[in-house]
Design a protein around this motif. Structure first.
Motif, PDB file in Angstrom:
ATOM      1  N   LEU A   1       0.933  -1.213   0.047  1.00 58.40           N
ATOM      2  CA  LEU A   1      -0.122  -0.088  -0.069  1.00 58.40           C
ATOM      3  C   LEU A   1       0.914   1.260   0.117  1.00 58.40           C
ATOM      4  O   LEU A   1       0.339   2.268  -0.539  1.00 58.40           O
ATOM      5  CB  LEU A   1      -0.937   0.098   1.054  1.00 58.40           C
ATOM      6  CG  LEU A   1      -1.897  -1.076   1.145  1.00 58.40           C
ATOM      7  CD1 LEU A   1      -2.762  -0.972   2.808  1.00 58.40           C
ATOM      8  CD2 LEU A   1      -2.824  -1.098   0.237  1.00 58.40           C
ATOM      9  N   LYS A   2       2.066   1.275   0.464  1.00 60.86           N
ATOM     10  CA  LYS A   2       3.017   2.387   0.439  1.00 60.86           C
ATOM     11  C   LYS A   2       3.297   2.690  -0.697  1.00 60.86           C
ATOM     12  O   LYS A   2       3.505   2.017  -1.748  1.00 60.86           O
ATOM     13  CB  LYS A   2       3.991   2.041   1.340  1.00 60.86           C
ATOM     14  CG  LYS A   2       5.093   3.317   1.709  1.00 60.86           C
ATOM     15  CD  LYS A   2       6.315   2.689   2.339  1.00 60.86           C
ATOM     16  CE  LYS A   2       7.142   4.122   2.555  1.00 60.86           C
ATOM     17  NZ  LYS A   2       8.534   3.590   3.476  1.00 60.86           N
TER      18      LYS A   2
ATOM     19  N   VAL B   1      -0.138   4.940   6.254  1.00 63.90           N
ATOM     20  CA  VAL B   1       0.640   3.717   5.813  1.00 63.90           C
ATOM     21  C   VAL B   1       1.859   4.097   4.483  1.00 63.90           C
ATOM     22  O   VAL B   1       2.253   3.376   3.805  1.00 63.90           O
ATOM     23  CB  VAL B   1       0.143   2.478   5.397  1.00 63.90           C
ATOM     24  CG1 VAL B   1      -0.693   1.643   6.627  1.00 63.90           C
ATOM     25  CG2 VAL B   1      -0.884   2.664   4.300  1.00 63.90           C
ATOM     26  N   GLY B   2       1.612   5.499   4.445  1.00 67.87           N
ATOM     27  CA  GLY B   2       2.426   6.022   3.146  1.00 67.87           C
ATOM     28  C   GLY B   2       1.721   6.202   1.883  1.00 67.87           C
ATOM     29  O   GLY B   2       2.322   6.322   0.895  1.00 67.87           O
ATOM     30  N   ALA B   3       0.429   5.989   2.010  1.00 64.45           N
ATOM     31  CA  ALA B   3      -0.038   6.076   0.572  1.00 64.45           C
ATOM     32  C   ALA B   3      -0.519   7.657   0.237  1.00 64.45           C
ATOM     33  O   ALA B   3      -0.626   8.415   1.154  1.00 64.45           O
ATOM     34  CB  ALA B   3      -1.702   5.164   0.532  1.00 64.45           C
ATOM     35  N   LYS B   4      -0.670   7.883  -0.973  1.00 61.26           N
ATOM     36  CA  LYS B   4      -1.342   9.208  -1.461  1.00 61.26           C
ATOM     37  C   LYS B   4      -2.893   9.136  -1.679  1.00 61.26           C
ATOM     38  O   LYS B   4      -3.374   7.990  -2.342  1.00 61.26           O
ATOM     39  CB  LYS B   4      -0.584   9.520  -2.797  1.00 61.26           C
ATOM     40  CG  LYS B   4       0.765   9.873  -2.746  1.00 61.26           C
ATOM     41  CD  LYS B   4       1.483  10.124  -4.346  1.00 61.26           C
ATOM     42  CE  LYS B   4       2.915  10.159  -4.003  1.00 61.26           C
ATOM     43  NZ  LYS B   4       3.467  10.281  -5.233  1.00 61.26           N
ATOM     44  N   VAL B   5      -3.692   9.785  -1.136  1.00 59.39           N
ATOM     45  CA  VAL B   5      -5.158   9.555  -0.974  1.00 59.39           C
ATOM     46  C   VAL B   5      -5.792  10.867  -1.942  1.00 59.39           C
ATOM     47  O   VAL B   5      -5.542  12.078  -1.598  1.00 59.39           O
ATOM     48  CB  VAL B   5      -5.553   9.772   0.271  1.00 59.39           C
ATOM     49  CG1 VAL B   5      -7.335   9.464   0.412  1.00 59.39           C
ATOM     50  CG2 VAL B   5      -4.906   8.376   1.000  1.00 59.39           C
TER      51      VAL B   5
ATOM     52  N   ALA C   1      -9.376  -4.293   9.498  1.00 56.26           N
ATOM     53  CA  ALA C   1      -9.330  -5.448   8.771  1.00 56.26           C
ATOM     54  C   ALA C   1      -9.485  -5.351   7.222  1.00 56.26           C
ATOM     55  O   ALA C   1      -8.793  -6.330   6.656  1.00 56.26           O
ATOM     56  CB  ALA C   1     -10.679  -5.919   9.215  1.00 56.26           C
ATOM     57  N   LEU C   2      -9.697  -4.276   6.604  1.00 59.68           N
ATOM     58  CA  LEU C   2      -9.507  -4.248   5.386  1.00 59.68           C
ATOM     59  C   LEU C   2      -8.070  -4.042   4.873  1.00 59.68           C
ATOM     60  O   LEU C   2      -7.647  -4.755   4.092  1.00 59.68           O
ATOM     61  CB  LEU C   2     -10.401  -2.844   4.839  1.00 59.68           C
ATOM     62  CG  LEU C   2      -9.910  -2.245   3.264  1.00 59.68           C
ATOM     63  CD1 LEU C   2     -10.447  -3.491   2.497  1.00 59.68           C
ATOM     64  CD2 LEU C   2     -10.527  -0.879   3.224  1.00 59.68           C
ATOM     65  N   LEU C   3      -7.457  -3.348   5.619  1.00 59.18           N
ATOM     66  CA  LEU C   3      -5.772  -3.236   5.225  1.00 59.18           C
ATOM     67  C   LEU C   3      -5.271  -4.397   5.652  1.00 59.18           C
ATOM     68  O   LEU C   3      -4.311  -4.484   4.955  1.00 59.18           O
ATOM     69  CB  LEU C   3      -5.352  -1.972   6.185  1.00 59.18           C
ATOM     70  CG  LEU C   3      -5.171  -0.654   5.518  1.00 59.18           C
ATOM     71  CD1 LEU C   3      -6.436   0.000   5.192  1.00 59.18           C
ATOM     72  CD2 LEU C   3      -4.179   0.243   6.400  1.00 59.18           C
ATOM     73  N   ALA C   4      -5.648  -5.370   6.536  1.00 62.41           N
ATOM     74  CA  ALA C   4      -4.984  -6.534   6.757  1.00 62.41           C
ATOM     75  C   ALA C   4      -5.268  -7.498   5.715  1.00 62.41           C
ATOM     76  O   ALA C   4      -4.297  -8.272   5.184  1.00 62.41           O
ATOM     77  CB  ALA C   4      -5.546  -7.295   8.143  1.00 62.41           C
ATOM     78  N   GLY C   5      -6.630  -7.205   5.184  1.00 59.28           N
ATOM     79  CA  GLY C   5      -6.822  -8.293   4.131  1.00 59.28           C
ATOM     80  C   GLY C   5      -6.358  -7.875   2.730  1.00 59.28           C
ATOM     81  O   GLY C   5      -5.731  -8.721   1.979  1.00 59.28           O
TER      82      GLY C   5
END
Length: 260
Positions: free
Chosen positions: A3-4, A28-32, A209-213
């Protein structure tokens, strides 16, 4: 999935699940990039999170969707499209004839189902051009067992679940690098569920839970009570229907003259 440094577009990102997802993606270092229909809410999010790009857009509106794509393209494109925006018209609860039933049903289906297909179609070539990319569709616990008093909302989530599964399969057949994830929340504590007394989880727990998935490439992400209901419905469908459609739930949401 990494995701980064990914650029992620979150529809319906001004509150609830969408805003929490935007916040955690940033962490987590993403651009949004987020969308929403309310300019004031978009501005408030940008004030709180200055690195977020906020674009006014309604997923139910074709012209808005095209304009959104053009703006995102100018910004350099995206790696992940998160179709989070959704609507529930409480005036449409009964699922039977009323003055607004058809209009409200069309609105729910246009936003929750057709709007997702429209955006996926617009962004598909862009996503295919990326080394690693994804589409995330939010369905619902009600995609397994319908709520008798949220008829069209349930139907829109069933349609979206089936579409998500087939889209994933089609892209696999084409050897596409676009991953397709489905998030199936239970009842979440948001503005949409403010009048309900059901057991609820927080948007933070859901997005955790979404990010873990996503990181584990778990394409079907069932969270909380959705996990249990999925199993119960397969073995005891009548029991599952009763769990979703308890008398307390029915009395809570039905008009007074139907509450009994």
């Amino acid at each position: 999935m990494e995701l980064k440094n990914k650029t992620i577009l979150v529809t319906g990102g001004t509150a609830g699940i969408g805003l929490e997802a935007a916040r955690q993606f940033l962490n987590v270092g993403a651009k949004v990039i987020i969308t929403g229909r309310d300019r004031e809410k978009l501005d408030a999010v940008q004030l709180q999170y200055p690195t977020i790009i906020a674009i006014k857009s309604d997923v139910a509106n074709e012209a808005d969707a095209i304009s959104l794509f053009q703006q995102v393209e100018k910004l350099g494109g995206i790696d992940i499209l998160y179709n989070n925006a959704g609507v529930l018209k409480l005036s449409n609860n009964m699922g039977i004839k009323s003055d607004s039933h058809l209009t409200d049903a069309e609105y729910e289906m246009t936003t929750n189902y057709f709007g997702v297909i429209r955006l996926n179609n617009l962004f598909m070539d862009m996503l295919k051009s990326r080394k690693e990319s994804a589409i995330i569709n939010t369905t619902s616990l009600l995609a397994y067992v319908p709520s008798a008093i949220e008829a069209t909302y349930s139907a829109s989530k069933v349609a979206l679940r089936f579409y998500t599964e087939t889209l994933r399969k089609h892209l696999e057949i084409l050897n596409s690098n676009v991953k397709v994830f489905e998030l199936l929340p239970p009842v979440v504590k948001t503005e949409m569920t403010a009048t309900r007394n059901d057991k609820k989880i927080t948007p933070e727990k859901l997005v955790n839970a979404l990010l873990a998935g996503l990181r584990k490439n778990q394409f079907t992400i069932r969270v909380g009570d959705t996990k249990l209901l999925y199993i119960v419905n397969r073995l005891f469908p009548k029991l599952a229907f009763g769990l979703v459609n308890s008398k307390q739930h029915t009395k809570q949401l039905l008009p007074q003259n139907f509450a009994g």
